[in-house]
Enzyme design. Structure first.
Site, PDB file in Angstrom:
ATOM      1  N   SER A   9       0.844  -1.197   0.000  1.00 12.76           N
ATOM      2  CA  SER A   9       0.000   0.000   0.000  1.00 12.76           C
ATOM      3  C   SER A   9       0.876   1.242   0.000  1.00 12.76           C
ATOM      4  O   SER A   9       1.677   1.450   0.923  1.00 12.76           O
ATOM      5  CB  SER A   9      -0.902   0.012   1.232  1.00 12.76           C
ATOM      6  OG  SER A   9      -1.469   1.308   1.369  1.00 12.76           O
ATOM      7  N   HIS A  34      -1.066  -1.426  -4.276  1.00 17.14           N
ATOM      8  CA  HIS A  34      -2.343  -1.159  -3.612  1.00 17.14           C
ATOM      9  C   HIS A  34      -2.496   0.353  -3.400  1.00 17.14           C
ATOM     10  O   HIS A  34      -1.650   0.988  -2.759  1.00 17.14           O
ATOM     11  CB  HIS A  34      -2.369  -1.893  -2.271  1.00 17.14           C
ATOM     12  CG  HIS A  34      -3.689  -1.892  -1.577  1.00 17.14           C
ATOM     13  ND1 HIS A  34      -4.715  -2.762  -1.904  1.00 17.14           N
ATOM     14  CD2 HIS A  34      -4.157  -1.128  -0.567  1.00 17.14           C
ATOM     15  CE1 HIS A  34      -5.755  -2.536  -1.113  1.00 17.14           C
ATOM     16  NE2 HIS A  34      -5.438  -1.544  -0.292  1.00 17.14           N
ATOM     17  N   ASP A  36      -4.857   3.166  -1.831  1.00 14.91           N
ATOM     18  CA  ASP A  36      -5.957   3.411  -0.900  1.00 14.91           C
ATOM     19  C   ASP A  36      -6.580   4.769  -1.169  1.00 14.91           C
ATOM     20  O   ASP A  36      -5.960   5.803  -0.915  1.00 14.91           O
ATOM     21  CB  ASP A  36      -5.439   3.346   0.539  1.00 14.91           C
ATOM     22  CG  ASP A  36      -5.208   1.913   0.996  1.00 14.91           C
ATOM     23  OD1 ASP A  36      -6.139   1.099   0.860  1.00 14.91           O
ATOM     24  OD2 ASP A  36      -4.095   1.608   1.470  1.00 14.91           O
ATOM     25  N   MET A  38      -9.370   7.363  -0.207  1.00 12.53           N
ATOM     26  CA  MET A  38     -10.260   7.695   0.920  1.00 12.53           C
ATOM     27  C   MET A  38     -10.832   9.086   0.718  1.00 12.53           C
ATOM     28  O   MET A  38     -10.145   9.986   0.226  1.00 12.53           O
ATOM     29  CB  MET A  38      -9.471   7.660   2.230  1.00 12.53           C
ATOM     30  CG  MET A  38      -8.737   6.351   2.472  1.00 12.53           C
ATOM     31  SD  MET A  38      -7.964   6.318   4.101  1.00 12.53           S
ATOM     32  CE  MET A  38      -7.053   4.777   4.002  1.00 12.53           C
ATOM     33  N   HIS A  67      -8.271   0.410  -4.102  1.00 12.24           N
ATOM     34  CA  HIS A  67      -9.219   0.142  -3.015  1.00 12.24           C
ATOM     35  C   HIS A  67      -9.998   1.424  -2.732  1.00 12.24           C
ATOM     36  O   HIS A  67      -9.472   2.357  -2.122  1.00 12.24           O
ATOM     37  CB  HIS A  67      -8.405  -0.318  -1.785  1.00 12.24           C
ATOM     38  CG  HIS A  67      -9.218  -0.585  -0.573  1.00 12.24           C
ATOM     39  ND1 HIS A  67      -8.644  -0.781   0.680  1.00 12.24           N
ATOM     40  CD2 HIS A  67     -10.560  -0.710  -0.384  1.00 12.24           C
ATOM     41  CE1 HIS A  67      -9.595  -1.006   1.565  1.00 12.24           C
ATOM     42  NE2 HIS A  67     -10.759  -0.962   0.952  1.00 12.24           N
ATOM     43  N   MET A  69     -12.430   3.597  -0.901  1.00 17.22           N
ATOM     44  CA  MET A  69     -13.149   3.810   0.355  1.00 17.22           C
ATOM     45  C   MET A  69     -13.856   5.150   0.228  1.00 17.22           C
ATOM     46  O   MET A  69     -13.515   6.128   0.912  1.00 17.22           O
ATOM     47  CB  MET A  69     -12.163   3.778   1.535  1.00 17.22           C
ATOM     48  CG  MET A  69     -11.641   2.378   1.825  1.00 17.22           C
ATOM     49  SD  MET A  69     -10.119   2.372   2.814  1.00 17.22           S
ATOM     50  CE  MET A  69      -8.900   2.561   1.515  1.00 17.22           C
ATOM     51  N   MET A 138     -11.008  -6.895   5.190  1.00 18.30           N
ATOM     52  CA  MET A 138     -10.342  -5.882   6.022  1.00 18.30           C
ATOM     53  C   MET A 138     -10.030  -6.478   7.395  1.00 18.30           C
ATOM     54  O   MET A 138     -10.919  -6.991   8.072  1.00 18.30           O
ATOM     55  CB  MET A 138     -11.256  -4.658   6.215  1.00 18.30           C
ATOM     56  CG  MET A 138     -11.521  -3.837   4.967  1.00 18.30           C
ATOM     57  SD  MET A 138     -10.043  -3.285   4.093  1.00 18.30           S
ATOM     58  CE  MET A 138      -9.185  -2.349   5.357  1.00 18.30           C
ATOM     59  N   GLY A 143      -9.437   3.231   7.019  1.00 17.03           N
ATOM     60  CA  GLY A 143      -9.258   4.668   7.279  1.00 17.03           C
ATOM     61  C   GLY A 143      -7.808   5.068   7.460  1.00 17.03           C
ATOM     62  O   GLY A 143      -7.399   6.125   7.018  1.00 17.03           O
ATOM     63  N   ASP A 176      -6.177  -7.106   4.214  1.00 16.82           N
ATOM     64  CA  ASP A 176      -5.684  -5.731   4.264  1.00 16.82           C
ATOM     65  C   ASP A 176      -5.803  -5.142   5.669  1.00 16.82           C
ATOM     66  O   ASP A 176      -6.909  -5.005   6.187  1.00 16.82           O
ATOM     67  CB  ASP A 176      -6.514  -4.900   3.277  1.00 16.82           C
ATOM     68  CG  ASP A 176      -6.052  -3.452   3.150  1.00 16.82           C
ATOM     69  OD1 ASP A 176      -5.004  -3.107   3.716  1.00 16.82           O
ATOM     70  OD2 ASP A 176      -6.753  -2.680   2.458  1.00 16.82           O
TER      71      ASP A 176
HETATM   72  C1  DX5 Z   1      -6.640   0.883   5.604  1.00 17.92           C
HETATM   73  C2  DX5 Z   1      -6.068   0.593   4.231  1.00 17.92           C
HETATM   74  C3  DX5 Z   1      -4.888  -0.337   4.236  1.00 17.92           C
HETATM   75  C4  DX5 Z   1      -3.746   0.085   5.072  1.00 17.92           C
HETATM   76  C5  DX5 Z   1      -2.634  -0.915   5.096  1.00 17.92           C
HETATM   77  O1  DX5 Z   1      -7.811   1.588   5.457  1.00 17.92           O
HETATM   78  O2  DX5 Z   1      -7.047   0.032   3.407  1.00 17.92           O
HETATM   79  O3  DX5 Z   1      -4.496  -0.620   2.906  1.00 17.92           O
HETATM   80  O4  DX5 Z   1      -3.238   1.306   4.668  1.00 17.92           O
HETATM   81  O5  DX5 Z   1      -1.622  -0.407   5.872  1.00 17.92           O
HETATM   82  P1  DX5 Z   1      -0.967  -1.194   7.094  1.00 17.92           P
HETATM   83  O6  DX5 Z   1      -0.257  -2.340   6.472  1.00 17.92           O
HETATM   84  O7  DX5 Z   1      -0.065  -0.175   7.680  1.00 17.92           O
HETATM   85  O8  DX5 Z   1      -2.076  -1.598   8.000  1.00 17.92           O
HETATM   86 ZN    ZN Z   2      -6.492  -0.847   1.413  1.00 19.33          ZN
END
Ligand code: DX5
Ligand code: ZN
Length: 219
Positions: A9, A34, A36, A38, A67, A69, A138, A143, A176
Site C-alpha cells: 500500500s 495497492h 488506498d 479515501m 481500493h 473507500m 479488512m 481509514g 488488508d
Molecule cells: C486501511 C487501508 C490499508 C492500510 C494498510 O484503510 O485500506 O491498505 O493502509 O496499511 P498497514 O499495512 O499499515 O495496515
Molecule cells: Zn487498502
C-alpha cells in the site's frame, strides 16, 4: 495452493516521491500496487484521487489494485478505470446496488473486488461470488495505515476459502490491515493469497522493501 502475492500500500510511501516509490516496489518484487482511496466521508481520512493515479501509471507495468473507500462510489468508478486502475475494489455499504456496481466495473473491463469490513458478514456477497474476481477482507477498520491486526477476521477467510473450493470458484482472497511477520502465516493458512501491506513493507528492516516483501511471502 495459489502463489502468494504482495500488494504494497502506497499509503505508507513517501508522498513527495510516489513515482520513485512505485519503481522501487516493482524492483523489490511487488506483485501489484495497492492504492488506498479515501474520501473523508466513507472513512475519516482523505488521500488521493484519479489525477494522482493517472500520473503514477507511467512508473510501472504492475497492476494497480485500487481500493475505493468512497461513498457513493458508483458514479466515480469510470474515473478510476480511466485513470489506470486494473482491479477496482468497492465496499458494499458504499453503493445502492452492489450488483449494478459490479456489472459496471466488469463492463469497463476491469477486475472486480469487493471489500468486507471487519463487522461485515460474508453472507452479503455469497450470491455474487461467481461475478467477483477478488474479495478484500479488512483486518482493521478502514481509514488509516498502521493499525492493529484483528485476528477474528481469519474465520471469514476460512469460510470464503471453503465456499471457493466447494463451488470451484476462482476469486482471489486478499487481506488488508496490520499485516506483519507474525500474522502473515496465519492469513495465508486461513486462505488468503494476496497480502496488502503498508507499514511492514515500508518501515521494517530500515525500509528494506525487498527483504520485507520476501519475508511477507514466506519465501
Ligand atoms: C486501511 C487501508 C490499508 C492500510 C494498510 O484503510 O485500506 O491498505 O493502509 O496499511 P498497514 O499495512 O499499515 O495496515
Ligand atoms: Zn487498502
Amino acid at each position: 495452493m495459489k502463489k502468494i502475492q504482495i500488494s504494497p500500500s502506497i499509503l505508507s510511501a513517501d508522498f513527495s516521491q510516489l513515482g520513485n516509490e512505485i519503481k522501487k516496489l516493482e524492483k523489490a518484487g511487488a506483485d501489484m500496487i495497492h492504492v488506498d482511496v479515501m474520501d473523508g466521508h466513507f472513512v475519516p481520512n482523505l488521500t488521493m484521487g484519479p489525477p494522482i493515479i493517472k500520473a503514477l501509471r507511467q512508473y510501472t507495468k504492475l497492476p494497480f489494485d485500487v481500493h475505493l473507500m468512497i461513498s457513493p462510489v458508483h458514479k466515480y468508478i469510470k474515473d478510476y478505470a480511466e485513470a489506470g486502475a486494473d482491479i477496482i475494489t468497492i465496499h458494499p455499504e458504499a453503493t445502492k446496488n452492489l450488483k449494478d456496481s459490479i456489472l459496471h466495473i466488469k463492463k469497463l473491463n476491469k477486475k472486480v473486488g469487493v471489500s468486507l469490513n471487519p463487522e461485515t458478514k460474508v453472507d452479503l456477497i455469497v450470491e455474487l461470488l461467481d461475478s467477483i474476481d477478488l474479495v478484500l477482507i479488512m483486518s482493521v477498520n478502514p481509514g488509516f495505515g498502521g493499525q492493529k491486526f484483528m485476528p477474528e477476521v481469519l474465520d471469514k477467510i476460512k469460510e470464503l476459502k471453503k465456499m471457493k473450493n466447494e463451488k470451484n470458484l476462482k476469486f482471489d482472497i486478499e487481506i488488508d490491515g496490520g499485516i506483519n511477520f507474525d500474522n502473515n502465516k496465519l492469513a495465508i493458512e486461513a486462505g488468503a493469497n494476496i497480502l496488502v501491506s503498508g507499514t511492514t513493507v515500508f518501515k521494517n528492516n530500515n525500509g528494506n522493501i525487498k527483504k520485507n516483501i520476501d519475508l511477507l511471502k514466506l519465501s
